[in-house]
Scaffold this motif. Structure first.
Motif, PDB file in Angstrom:
ATOM      1  N   ILE A  63     -60.454  -9.387 -31.068  1.00 15.12           N
ATOM      2  CA  ILE A  63     -60.289 -10.061 -29.772  1.00 15.12           C
ATOM      3  C   ILE A  63     -60.324  -9.032 -28.653  1.00 15.12           C
ATOM      4  O   ILE A  63     -59.522  -8.096 -28.632  1.00 15.12           O
ATOM      5  CB  ILE A  63     -58.971 -10.850 -29.735  1.00 15.12           C
ATOM      6  N   ASP A  64     -61.270  -9.176 -27.732  1.00 10.75           N
ATOM      7  CA  ASP A  64     -61.387  -8.209 -26.629  1.00 10.75           C
ATOM      8  C   ASP A  64     -61.054  -8.808 -25.272  1.00 10.75           C
ATOM      9  O   ASP A  64     -60.904  -8.078 -24.284  1.00 10.75           O
ATOM     10  CB  ASP A  64     -62.784  -7.591 -26.591  1.00 10.75           C
ATOM     11  N   LEU A  65     -60.934 -10.137 -25.194  1.00 12.90           N
ATOM     12  CA  LEU A  65     -60.637 -10.809 -23.923  1.00 12.90           C
ATOM     13  C   LEU A  65     -59.782 -12.033 -24.225  1.00 12.90           C
ATOM     14  O   LEU A  65     -59.998 -12.706 -25.234  1.00 12.90           O
ATOM     15  CB  LEU A  65     -61.928 -11.206 -23.220  1.00 12.90           C
ATOM     16  N   VAL A  66     -58.823 -12.323 -23.345  1.00 12.25           N
ATOM     17  CA  VAL A  66     -57.943 -13.475 -23.532  1.00 12.25           C
ATOM     18  C   VAL A  66     -57.963 -14.330 -22.270  1.00 12.25           C
ATOM     19  O   VAL A  66     -57.842 -13.824 -21.148  1.00 12.25           O
ATOM     20  CB  VAL A  66     -56.500 -13.037 -23.847  1.00 12.25           C
ATOM     21  N   TYR A  67     -58.121 -15.631 -22.473  1.00 11.70           N
ATOM     22  CA  TYR A  67     -58.058 -16.606 -21.381  1.00 11.70           C
ATOM     23  C   TYR A  67     -56.669 -17.223 -21.376  1.00 11.70           C
ATOM     24  O   TYR A  67     -56.228 -17.804 -22.379  1.00 11.70           O
ATOM     25  CB  TYR A  67     -59.121 -17.685 -21.590  1.00 11.70           C
ATOM     26  N   VAL A  68     -55.952 -17.083 -20.260  1.00  9.33           N
ATOM     27  CA  VAL A  68     -54.572 -17.558 -20.129  1.00  9.33           C
ATOM     28  C   VAL A  68     -54.556 -18.867 -19.350  1.00  9.33           C
ATOM     29  O   VAL A  68     -54.901 -18.897 -18.169  1.00  9.33           O
ATOM     30  CB  VAL A  68     -53.687 -16.505 -19.421  1.00  9.33           C
ATOM     31  N   ALA A  69     -54.158 -19.949 -20.014  1.00  7.49           N
ATOM     32  CA  ALA A  69     -54.105 -21.265 -19.370  1.00  7.49           C
ATOM     33  C   ALA A  69     -52.819 -21.985 -19.730  1.00  7.49           C
ATOM     34  O   ALA A  69     -52.810 -23.185 -20.015  1.00  7.49           O
ATOM     35  CB  ALA A  69     -55.314 -22.100 -19.756  1.00  7.49           C
ATOM     36  N   SER A  70     -51.729 -21.249 -19.725  1.00  5.99           N
ATOM     37  CA  SER A  70     -50.394 -21.802 -19.965  1.00  5.99           C
ATOM     38  C   SER A  70     -49.836 -22.351 -18.652  1.00  5.99           C
ATOM     39  O   SER A  70     -50.493 -22.250 -17.602  1.00  5.99           O
ATOM     40  CB  SER A  70     -49.494 -20.696 -20.508  1.00  5.99           C
ATOM     41  N   PRO A  71     -48.625 -22.936 -18.642  1.00  5.79           N
ATOM     42  CA  PRO A  71     -48.015 -23.330 -17.365  1.00  5.79           C
ATOM     43  C   PRO A  71     -47.937 -22.150 -16.388  1.00  5.79           C
ATOM     44  O   PRO A  71     -47.796 -20.992 -16.801  1.00  5.79           O
ATOM     45  CB  PRO A  71     -46.624 -23.806 -17.793  1.00  5.79           C
ATOM     46  N   HIS A  75     -47.903 -17.347 -16.535  1.00  2.00           N
ATOM     47  CA  HIS A  75     -49.116 -16.558 -16.332  1.00  2.00           C
ATOM     48  C   HIS A  75     -48.843 -15.065 -16.202  1.00  2.00           C
ATOM     49  O   HIS A  75     -49.544 -14.245 -16.806  1.00  2.00           O
ATOM     50  CB  HIS A  75     -49.857 -17.037 -15.077  1.00  2.00           C
ATOM     51  N   PHE A  76     -47.853 -14.714 -15.411  1.00  6.94           N
ATOM     52  CA  PHE A  76     -47.606 -13.295 -15.147  1.00  6.94           C
ATOM     53  C   PHE A  76     -47.248 -12.541 -16.413  1.00  6.94           C
ATOM     54  O   PHE A  76     -47.869 -11.517 -16.755  1.00  6.94           O
ATOM     55  CB  PHE A  76     -46.506 -13.121 -14.095  1.00  6.94           C
ATOM     56  N   ALA A  77     -46.250 -13.022 -17.142  1.00 14.67           N
ATOM     57  CA  ALA A  77     -45.794 -12.318 -18.344  1.00 14.67           C
ATOM     58  C   ALA A  77     -46.903 -12.233 -19.389  1.00 14.67           C
ATOM     59  O   ALA A  77     -47.065 -11.197 -20.049  1.00 14.67           O
ATOM     60  CB  ALA A  77     -44.564 -13.010 -18.927  1.00 14.67           C
ATOM     61  N   GLN A  78     -47.677 -13.299 -19.537  1.00 15.16           N
ATOM     62  CA  GLN A  78     -48.729 -13.285 -20.548  1.00 15.16           C
ATOM     63  C   GLN A  78     -49.907 -12.418 -20.127  1.00 15.16           C
ATOM     64  O   GLN A  78     -50.501 -11.717 -20.958  1.00 15.16           O
ATOM     65  CB  GLN A  78     -49.160 -14.719 -20.854  1.00 15.16           C
ATOM     66  N   VAL A  89     -58.671  -9.849 -19.393  1.00 17.04           N
ATOM     67  CA  VAL A  89     -57.960 -11.120 -19.247  1.00 17.04           C
ATOM     68  C   VAL A  89     -58.575 -11.961 -18.135  1.00 17.04           C
ATOM     69  O   VAL A  89     -58.973 -11.447 -17.086  1.00 17.04           O
ATOM     70  CB  VAL A  89     -56.455 -10.886 -18.980  1.00 17.04           C
ATOM     71  N   ILE A  90     -58.698 -13.246 -18.404  1.00 16.43           N
ATOM     72  CA  ILE A  90     -59.024 -14.255 -17.394  1.00 16.43           C
ATOM     73  C   ILE A  90     -57.800 -15.159 -17.295  1.00 16.43           C
ATOM     74  O   ILE A  90     -57.413 -15.788 -18.282  1.00 16.43           O
ATOM     75  CB  ILE A  90     -60.253 -15.101 -17.787  1.00 16.43           C
ATOM     76  N   THR A  91     -57.184 -15.200 -16.124  1.00 20.80           N
ATOM     77  CA  THR A  91     -55.976 -15.999 -15.939  1.00 20.80           C
ATOM     78  C   THR A  91     -56.281 -17.199 -15.067  1.00 20.80           C
ATOM     79  O   THR A  91     -56.864 -17.062 -13.986  1.00 20.80           O
ATOM     80  CB  THR A  91     -54.856 -15.163 -15.298  1.00 20.80           C
ATOM     81  N   GLU A  92     -55.885 -18.347 -15.544  1.00 15.52           N
ATOM     82  CA  GLU A  92     -56.142 -19.571 -14.795  1.00 15.52           C
ATOM     83  C   GLU A  92     -55.368 -19.542 -13.482  1.00 15.52           C
ATOM     84  O   GLU A  92     -54.285 -18.983 -13.382  1.00 15.52           O
ATOM     85  CB  GLU A  92     -55.750 -20.791 -15.635  1.00 15.52           C
ATOM     86  N   LYS A  93     -55.955 -20.118 -12.444  1.00 14.57           N
ATOM     87  CA  LYS A  93     -55.318 -20.166 -11.144  1.00 14.57           C
ATOM     88  C   LYS A  93     -54.144 -21.151 -11.137  1.00 14.57           C
ATOM     89  O   LYS A  93     -54.190 -22.138 -11.896  1.00 14.57           O
ATOM     90  CB  LYS A  93     -56.341 -20.561 -10.082  1.00 14.57           C
ATOM     91  N   PRO A  94     -53.120 -20.945 -10.327  1.00 18.73           N
ATOM     92  CA  PRO A  94     -52.842 -19.698  -9.619  1.00 18.73           C
ATOM     93  C   PRO A  94     -52.301 -18.654 -10.585  1.00 18.73           C
ATOM     94  O   PRO A  94     -51.387 -18.939 -11.373  1.00 18.73           O
ATOM     95  CB  PRO A  94     -51.776 -20.104  -8.594  1.00 18.73           C
ATOM     96  N   ALA A  95     -52.852 -17.457 -10.546  1.00 15.64           N
ATOM     97  CA  ALA A  95     -52.515 -16.451 -11.547  1.00 15.64           C
ATOM     98  C   ALA A  95     -51.036 -16.069 -11.491  1.00 15.64           C
ATOM     99  O   ALA A  95     -50.361 -16.045 -12.515  1.00 15.64           O
ATOM    100  CB  ALA A  95     -53.393 -15.220 -11.363  1.00 15.64           C
ATOM    101  N   GLU A 119     -59.246 -13.947 -11.966  1.00 19.22           N
ATOM    102  CA  GLU A 119     -58.565 -15.223 -11.772  1.00 19.22           C
ATOM    103  C   GLU A 119     -59.618 -16.323 -11.822  1.00 19.22           C
ATOM    104  O   GLU A 119     -60.651 -16.244 -11.140  1.00 19.22           O
ATOM    105  CB  GLU A 119     -57.833 -15.255 -10.436  1.00 19.22           C
ATOM    106  N   ALA A 120     -59.366 -17.342 -12.630  1.00 17.99           N
ATOM    107  CA  ALA A 120     -60.347 -18.406 -12.846  1.00 17.99           C
ATOM    108  C   ALA A 120     -60.344 -19.376 -11.676  1.00 17.99           C
ATOM    109  O   ALA A 120     -59.568 -20.322 -11.641  1.00 17.99           O
ATOM    110  CB  ALA A 120     -60.046 -19.132 -14.155  1.00 17.99           C
ATOM    111  N   ALA A 121     -61.205 -19.135 -10.723  1.00 20.15           N
ATOM    112  CA  ALA A 121     -61.393 -20.034  -9.572  1.00 20.15           C
ATOM    113  C   ALA A 121     -62.833 -20.515  -9.626  1.00 20.15           C
ATOM    114  O   ALA A 121     -63.716 -20.024  -8.929  1.00 20.15           O
ATOM    115  CB  ALA A 121     -61.102 -19.305  -8.271  1.00 20.15           C
ATOM    116  N   ARG A 122     -63.087 -21.470 -10.465  1.00 22.48           N
ATOM    117  CA  ARG A 122     -64.453 -21.801 -10.866  1.00 22.48           C
ATOM    118  C   ARG A 122     -65.351 -22.245  -9.729  1.00 22.48           C
ATOM    119  O   ARG A 122     -66.565 -21.978  -9.745  1.00 22.48           O
ATOM    120  CB  ARG A 122     -64.427 -22.867 -11.952  1.00 22.48           C
ATOM    121  N   HIS A 123     -64.788 -22.941  -8.731  1.00 20.28           N
ATOM    122  CA  HIS A 123     -65.657 -23.532  -7.712  1.00 20.28           C
ATOM    123  C   HIS A 123     -66.411 -22.496  -6.892  1.00 20.28           C
ATOM    124  O   HIS A 123     -67.534 -22.737  -6.463  1.00 20.28           O
ATOM    125  CB  HIS A 123     -64.860 -24.461  -6.801  1.00 20.28           C
TER     126      HIS A 123
END
Length: 334
Positions: A63-71, A75-78, A89-95, A119-123
């Motif tokens: 595993i070389d990259l992790v997508y974080v989409a928890s509550p 986000h910060f701790a993970q 790391v890609i962290t879902e917004k708001p990071a 930070e995942a801001a897809r738009h």
């Protein structure tokens, strides 16, 4: 890569990964192993390892990259744990919930120049957002109204007296932290950082905002923000260029983009077809930056993320929106 979280947005991300020939899922994390296994099967990944121990997943060398989409509150701790494990790391917004947390992540990245955070801001990565930017570029902006009001599937639970995660201070919930992120990202990507930020919320009994009206002040114009999770609005977003108007049907989806010349009812259609999966464009861009080790592009995206974090925090502070101390805490870098 691996994912953290088993919600609908993670499923959408997994679908984007499957579409991208440069990426594949090598692990999934869920606090509940049975739930994680069911999620993996539902999303066509029955043979992918499922972890209920985050440290074990982060120790996996495949595993070389992790997508974080928890509550939001996690986000910060993970994100910090992923970076300390030596992975992108890609962290879902708001990071993150405040600039102190963001500063910790910045120090970690400064000490690890081979790693990337997004930070995942897809738009803002979609083709139609680029067309919106080009339509505005070089012209004198005289104002804007950015709206994203969408009735939450969890709001009925609030009415019934419950406190879902997305409407809980303990999980850094509320309209500003959810839908408002789209608006702030769009404003800063289009106009830069404002000189002042104000927010007047509509508070819910759960202790977060159900919606509100924000203003971002620029030297010569004002941008109005309208996030709301308690109504279903079809009001478009508009950018004013004197007598002309650039509009989009939805600033988060940008299905349509048009340019009105003066008072004419006719408009030029600027937008084209958007990707079926809204996360495809951002994943392709992030992958490109990592593979090319494009530090200049990374620095640009990182600065944008930092400014969004700062402005969101300023809006929340102006409104007196408080999260518990544990959510706001930013531990020192290990």
């Amino acid at each position: 890569m691996a994912t953290i979280g088993t919600g609908a947005i993670t499923a959408e991300f997994i679908a984007a990964v499957k579409e991208n020939p440069q990426t594949e899922i090598a692990g999934l994390y869920s606090r509940n192993a049975d739930h994680g296994t069911a999620f993996a099967t539902t999303n066509g990944l029955p043979d992918v390892p499922v972890y209920d121990d985050l440290d074990k997943m982060l120790a996996d060398p495949s595993i070389d990259l992790v997508y974080v989409a928890s509550p939001n509150s996690l986000h910060f701790a993970q994100t910090k744990a992923v970076l300390l494990a030596g992975k992108h790391v890609i962290t879902e917004k708001p990071a993150f919930t405040n600039p102190a947390q963001f500063a910790v992540i910045a120090r970690l990245l400064n000490a690890r120049p081979q790693q990337f955070y997004f930070e995942a801001a897809r738009h803002i990565y979609t083709p139609n957002f680029s067309k919106l930017q080009r339509a505005i570029g070089g012209k004198t902006v005289t104002g804007a109204v950015l709206s994203y009001a969408k009735y939450s599937s969890r709001y009925d639970a609030v009415i019934a007296g419950e406190t879902p995660n997305v409407f809980s201070p303990r999980f850094a919930g509320g309209a500003l932290q959810d839908l408002g992120v789209y608006l702030v990202y769009a404003a800063i990507a289009l106009f830069g950082k404002p000189i002042a930020a104000h927010y007047r919320p509509h508070m819910l009994t759960t202790g977060v905002d159900g919606g509100g009206i924000g203003t971002l002040e620029y030297p010569n114009f004002t941008v109005y923000l309208r996030p709301d999770k308690t109504v279903q609005s079809r009001v478009p977003s508009e950018v004013y260029l004197g007598k002309d108007t650039v509009w989009t049907d939805n600033i988060a989806e940008l299905t349509q983009v048009g340019y009105y010349h003066g008072s004419s009812a006719a408009f030029d259609t600027l937008g084209g077809d958007q990707p079926a999966n809204g996360m495809s464009s951002e994943l392709a861009r992030f992958t490109e930056i990592i593979q090319n080790d494009d530090r200049a592009a990374f620095a640009e995206q990182f600065q944008l993320s930092a400014r969004v974090n700062e402005v969101l925090y300023a809006l929340r502070q102006d409104a007196g929106l408080q999260f518990p101390a544990a959510v706001e805490a930013a531990p020192d870098v290990d």
